[in-house]
Design a protein around this motif. Structure first.
Motif, PDB file in Angstrom:
ATOM      1  N   VAL A  55       2.362   1.708  -3.439  1.00 33.55           N
ATOM      2  CA  VAL A  55       1.301   2.458  -4.381  1.00 33.55           C
ATOM      3  C   VAL A  55       1.220   3.933  -4.277  1.00 33.55           C
ATOM      4  CG1 VAL A  55      -0.891   2.264  -5.200  1.00 33.55           C
ATOM      5  CG2 VAL A  55       0.036   0.179  -4.845  1.00 33.55           C
ATOM      6  N   ASN A  56       1.154   4.249  -2.847  1.00 35.56           N
ATOM      7  CA  ASN A  56       0.947   5.577  -2.651  1.00 35.56           C
ATOM      8  C   ASN A  56       2.132   6.346  -2.866  1.00 35.56           C
ATOM      9  OD1 ASN A  56      -1.451   5.090  -1.401  1.00 35.56           O
ATOM     10  ND2 ASN A  56      -0.667   4.867   0.885  1.00 35.56           N
ATOM     11  N   ASN A  57       3.599   5.831  -2.793  1.00 39.67           N
ATOM     12  CA  ASN A  57       4.566   6.647  -2.992  1.00 39.67           C
ATOM     13  C   ASN A  57       4.877   6.495  -4.569  1.00 39.67           C
ATOM     14  OD1 ASN A  57       5.568   6.773  -0.380  1.00 39.67           O
ATOM     15  ND2 ASN A  57       6.401   4.809  -0.349  1.00 39.67           N
ATOM     16  N   LYS A 112       0.815  -1.213   0.105  1.00 38.01           N
ATOM     17  CA  LYS A 112       0.109  -0.123  -0.009  1.00 38.01           C
ATOM     18  C   LYS A 112       0.820   1.211  -0.067  1.00 38.01           C
ATOM     19  CE  LYS A 112      -3.757   2.225   2.686  1.00 38.01           C
ATOM     20  NZ  LYS A 112      -4.478   2.233   3.897  1.00 38.01           N
ATOM     21  N   LYS A 115      10.738  11.404  -1.265  1.00 41.03           N
ATOM     22  CA  LYS A 115      10.196  10.595  -2.165  1.00 41.03           C
ATOM     23  C   LYS A 115      10.794   9.184  -2.418  1.00 41.03           C
ATOM     24  CE  LYS A 115       7.548  14.199  -4.107  1.00 41.03           C
ATOM     25  NZ  LYS A 115       7.406  14.999  -5.360  1.00 41.03           N
ATOM     26  N   THR A 171       2.328   6.507  -6.774  1.00 44.64           N
ATOM     27  CA  THR A 171       1.367   7.536  -6.859  1.00 44.64           C
ATOM     28  C   THR A 171       1.906   9.041  -6.746  1.00 44.64           C
ATOM     29  OG1 THR A 171      -0.379   6.222  -6.486  1.00 44.64           O
ATOM     30  CG2 THR A 171      -1.046   8.579  -6.753  1.00 44.64           C
ATOM     31  N   HIS A 172       2.645   9.264  -5.913  1.00 45.30           N
ATOM     32  CA  HIS A 172       3.098  10.582  -5.520  1.00 45.30           C
ATOM     33  C   HIS A 172       4.386  10.930  -6.440  1.00 45.30           C
ATOM     34  CE1 HIS A 172       1.025  12.162  -2.129  1.00 45.30           C
ATOM     35  NE2 HIS A 172       1.147  10.742  -1.510  1.00 45.30           N
ATOM     36  N   GLU A 173       5.224   9.677  -6.636  1.00 40.31           N
ATOM     37  CA  GLU A 173       6.207  10.048  -7.748  1.00 40.31           C
ATOM     38  C   GLU A 173       5.759  10.314  -9.164  1.00 40.31           C
ATOM     39  OE1 GLU A 173       9.617   9.903  -7.418  1.00 40.31           O
ATOM     40  OE2 GLU A 173       9.727   9.579  -5.268  1.00 40.31           O
ATOM     41  N   PHE A 174       4.647   9.526  -9.618  1.00 38.91           N
ATOM     42  CA  PHE A 174       4.091   9.820 -11.026  1.00 38.91           C
ATOM     43  C   PHE A 174       3.086  10.903 -11.265  1.00 38.91           C
ATOM     44  CE2 PHE A 174       4.649   5.343 -12.255  1.00 38.91           C
ATOM     45  CZ  PHE A 174       6.129   5.271 -12.233  1.00 38.91           C
ATOM     46  N   LYS A 175       2.412  11.468 -10.163  1.00 43.79           N
ATOM     47  CA  LYS A 175       1.507  12.345 -10.129  1.00 43.79           C
ATOM     48  C   LYS A 175       2.201  13.784 -10.653  1.00 43.79           C
ATOM     49  CE  LYS A 175      -2.334  14.112  -7.763  1.00 43.79           C
ATOM     50  NZ  LYS A 175      -3.188  14.195  -6.484  1.00 43.79           N
TER      51      LYS A 175
END
Length: 426
Positions: free
Chosen positions: A202-204, A199, A383, A206-210
């Protein structure tokens, strides 16, 4: 379910398990002691009956009230004051043991007080199987002025254990069930930790790609405006931003793919000879801008003697780069980093030393696990995917070495890459 509740349940289950094991051991021990006392009572009754029969056979009046005694563990003597044939004595013993339900092998013999010698000592198998030879040296010699016979039960403990087989089997079954339950709980806890780690991953991710995606999207919106063509410099700036962010995304995707291949053991090393000092200096030069951005000083402490290694240059560079990048990110502003080289012509050790916040002992053993990151609460200023250190260890082990960490809270950390200098390529 909250972690505190899970820990409470786990502690209560552990206490209950210990209680069950202790109580089971207590009851099995009590059952054994009861059977042992029952065995002793049956032996005493049987031998007293044999003595009575012998006195009746000799037509004498029995005058001894303590005719049967246990003189040493497993050895019983019975005073009879008369000589009796071995066959008759064995017949009486067999008869009384069967009546009492003592179906176990025994040894018996008779002592002649006149000759001060053992008349006979024989092993009797109650099961019908061929028994062992009885040892005359074990026959108890007592300073008595009359005849007596002795009986010994060589398989006493085994016989008693057979009487409590149900207790033993139930205990073994219970212990197996507890072990299975323990393994089940352990697997569930590992799965829970893995789910939390995934989890976080996935959160990390998401932050890296966002962030780069948002930047690319914003730049693309600007490039769609017709007026942008009238400003070539602005057009070039936004195109450069898109190219930079796209390269960053590609790098992140490549890292994930590399870890997937490495985890499956599909990583291929392309080894070549290289001077390790040159490789370290090249990696350090790649971080000049990041070091300047974070106001971090980097010191190199290298060996004077050039050391040539046979390694995969690209992977070792990436692994060392991960350690340096982590040290810069986690040490904060105005930190001091040191890359120190130790070793000889057979094995080298590259240490990346920082004076950052350090790592608590409970987290150090998990540092090199895939997706694992030291918890920082709700902070996301640093990150990452939690793949870098796992990649470092995989690369070191692929070369026949290892990666380690030593750290103390508030005293900084030292991450080490240990590599052989000359390993034949696979």
């Amino acid at each position: 379910m909250k972690n505190s509740v899970i820990r409470l349940i786990f502690v209560l289950a552990l206490i209950s398990t210990v209680g069950i094991i202790v109580s089971q051991i207590f009851w099995v021990r009590n059952a054994y002691e009861l059977q042992d006392k029952d065995f002793e009572n049956k032996v005493n009754i049987s031998l007293k009956n044999v003595v009575t029969k012998i006195w009746e056979l000799k037509r004498s009046k029995m005058v001894l009230y303590d005719a049967v005694q246990e003189v040493k563990p497993g050895f019983y003597i019975a005073q009879i004051n008369h000589q009796i044939t071995p066959e008759l004595l064995e017949h009486f013993l067999r008869e009384q043991f069967v009546i009492q339900g003592l179906i176990t092998d025994f040894e018996y013999g008779q002592y002649d007080c006149n000759a001060d010698s053992v008349m006979f000592f024989t092993y009797v198998s109650m099961s019908g199987k061929k028994g062992n030879e009885a040892s005359v040296t074990d026959f108890p010699r007592l300073s008595r002025e009359n005849y007596y016979f002795a009986v010994h039960f060589p398989n006493r403990k085994q016989y008693i254990a057979e009487q409590i087989e149900l207790w033993i089997y139930s205990s073994v079954f219970l212990f197996v069930v507890l072990i299975i339950l323990g393994l089940t709980v352990s697997i569930i806890m590992k799965q829970k930790r893995l789910r939390e780690v995934q989890k976080d991953f996935v959160n990390n991710m998401t932050h890296e790609f966002k962030t780069p995606l948002a930047t690319i999207q914003l730049s693309a919106e600007v490039l769609k405006k017709p007026t942008i063509i009238n400003n070539p410099q602005r057009l070039l700036n936004y195109a450069t931003i898109i190219d930079k962010e796209a390269s960053l995304l590609a790098l992140q995707v490549e890292r994930v793919l590399q870890m997937a291949h490495a985890e499956k053991g599909e990583i291929i090393l392309r080894k070549e000879k290289v001077f390790i000092q040159d490789l370290i200096q090249e990696v350090a030069s790649n971080f000049e801008n990041l070091l300047e951005k974070h106001s971090v000083r980097l010191d190199l402490v290298l060996l004077d003697k050039p050391i040539e290694c046979f390694i995969d240059t690209l992977h070792v560079k990436n692994a060392l780069g991960n350690l340096v990048e982590n040290a810069i990110k986690y040490s904060g502003q105005n930190a001091v980093l040191t890359i120190r080289l130790r070793g000889n012509d057979k094995r080298i050790k590259i240490e990346v030393i920082d004076n950052g916040p350090g790592i608590a002992p409970e987290h150090q053993k998990m540092l090199f696990s895939r997706f694992y990151r030291v918890p920082t609460g709700n902070r996301h200023d640093v990150k990452g995917f939690g793949l870098g250190l796992n990649y470092v260890r995989i690369i070191c082990k692929a070369h026949g070495g290892d990666a380690t960490c030593t750290s103390k809270p508030n005293e900084g950390s030292t991450f080490s890459m240990i590599l052989p200098t000359d390993v034949k390529s696979k």
